[in-house]
Write a protein that holds these residues in place. Structure first.
Motif, mmCIF file in Angstrom:
data_model
loop_
_atom_site.group_PDB
_atom_site.id
_atom_site.type_symbol
_atom_site.label_atom_id
_atom_site.label_comp_id
_atom_site.label_asym_id
_atom_site.label_seq_id
_atom_site.Cartn_x
_atom_site.Cartn_y
_atom_site.Cartn_z
ATOM 1 N N LEU A 1 -1.518 3.180 2.430
ATOM 2 C CA LEU A 1 -1.585 3.043 0.974
ATOM 3 C C LEU A 1 -1.694 4.388 0.281
ATOM 4 C CD1 LEU A 1 -3.971 0.001 0.473
ATOM 5 C CD2 LEU A 1 -1.579 0.155 -0.189
ATOM 6 N N TRP B 1 2.595 6.900 -2.595
ATOM 7 C CA TRP B 1 3.107 7.638 -3.746
ATOM 8 C C TRP B 1 3.970 8.808 -3.287
ATOM 9 C CZ3 TRP B 1 -0.854 4.404 -3.842
ATOM 10 C CH2 TRP B 1 -1.016 3.587 -4.968
ATOM 11 N N ILE C 1 -4.982 0.581 -9.209
ATOM 12 C CA ILE C 1 -4.189 -0.299 -8.338
ATOM 13 C C ILE C 1 -4.875 -0.445 -6.982
ATOM 14 C CG2 ILE C 1 -2.008 -0.475 -7.038
ATOM 15 C CD1 ILE C 1 -1.635 -1.184 -9.935
ATOM 16 N N LEU D 1 -6.687 -4.112 -4.947
ATOM 17 C CA LEU D 1 -6.178 -4.737 -3.731
ATOM 18 C C LEU D 1 -7.311 -5.383 -2.944
ATOM 19 C CD1 LEU D 1 -3.698 -1.962 -2.597
ATOM 20 C CD2 LEU D 1 -3.216 -3.989 -3.960
ATOM 21 N N LEU E 1 3.846 -4.077 1.623
ATOM 22 C CA LEU E 1 4.938 -4.058 0.641
ATOM 23 C C LEU E 1 5.912 -5.213 0.808
ATOM 24 C CD1 LEU E 1 5.886 -0.307 0.378
ATOM 25 C CD2 LEU E 1 4.929 -1.743 -1.398
ATOM 26 N N ASN F 1 -1.392 -8.582 -2.669
ATOM 27 C CA ASN F 1 -1.335 -7.121 -2.561
ATOM 28 C C ASN F 1 0.093 -6.619 -2.635
ATOM 29 O OD1 ASN F 1 -4.079 -6.973 -2.282
ATOM 30 N ND2 ASN F 1 -4.058 -6.661 -0.083
ATOM 31 N N SER F 2 0.989 -7.253 -1.891
ATOM 32 C CA SER F 2 2.370 -6.766 -1.875
ATOM 33 C C SER F 2 3.025 -6.945 -3.235
ATOM 34 C CB SER F 2 3.185 -7.432 -0.765
ATOM 35 O OG SER F 2 3.249 -8.815 -0.944
ATOM 36 N N THR G 1 1.519 -6.938 -6.149
ATOM 37 C CA THR G 1 0.909 -5.941 -7.037
ATOM 38 C C THR G 1 1.541 -4.575 -6.811
ATOM 39 O OG1 THR G 1 -1.201 -7.121 -7.065
ATOM 40 C CG2 THR G 1 -1.266 -4.783 -7.629
ATOM 41 N N LEU G 2 1.666 -4.192 -5.547
ATOM 42 C CA LEU G 2 2.261 -2.888 -5.238
ATOM 43 C C LEU G 2 3.740 -2.825 -5.602
ATOM 44 C CD1 LEU G 2 0.468 -2.171 -1.865
ATOM 45 C CD2 LEU G 2 0.247 -0.844 -3.972
ATOM 46 N N ARG G 3 4.482 -3.899 -5.322
ATOM 47 C CA ARG G 3 5.915 -3.888 -5.676
ATOM 48 C C ARG G 3 6.092 -3.768 -7.182
ATOM 49 N NH1 ARG G 3 8.033 -8.964 -3.213
ATOM 50 N NH2 ARG G 3 5.925 -9.311 -2.525
ATOM 51 N N HIS H 1 3.992 -2.393 -9.289
ATOM 52 C CA HIS H 1 3.577 -1.046 -9.673
ATOM 53 C C HIS H 1 4.692 -0.029 -9.411
ATOM 54 C CE1 HIS H 1 1.115 2.504 -10.246
ATOM 55 N NE2 HIS H 1 1.477 2.923 -9.045
#
Length: 129
Positions: free
Chosen positions: A6, A10, A82, A86, A100, A106-107, A109-111, A113
């Protein structure tokens, strides 16, 4: 651990966006394929122009460890809001790529973002497309 991956998402997002070559080493072809899919999810809906190289088990991989070697200095930092939102990130046995490509909250939310980050990056170029 998923938490370790995680924190690198970025930087990986920037590398994918810039089209930098990325090599994925995994213990088996299935995990390698999942990791490549996860990387491609980072810049969705933008098509990837990066050269992704996937390799299977190597003598180098005595145990499964996650590393990121790059000379790229990231411009973005992990979003703590973010990350804090999670849940159950370090579930034993959960593949890192699942964060992801999975179907959990979680996935998604991350996708969302990273899709927003990609859209914000592309916004200044929209008039020229």
């Amino acid at each position: 651990t998923c938490r370790g991956v995680l924190m690198k998402l970025w930087v990986l997002w920037e590398l994918m966006l810039l089209g930098e070559p990325v090599m994925v080493l995994a213990p088996n072809p299935s995990q390698s394929s999942e990791a490549v899919s996860a990387l491609l999810c980072l810049i969705s809906p933008l098509p990837s122009t990066a050269r992704l190289t996937s390799r299977g088990p190597q003598q180098l991989l005595h145990e499964h460890t996650q590393w990121l070697w790059t000379s790229h200095e990231p411009y973005t930092k992990p979003d703590t809001e973010i990350l804090n939102s999670l849940v159950d990130v370090d579930v034993p046995g959960l593949p890192a790529s699942e964060i992801l490509t999975g179907t959990g909250s979680n996935s998604s939310t991350l996708r969302r973002h990273f899709a927003e980050l990609t859209a914000n990056f592309l916004a200044p170029f929209t008039p020229f497309i």
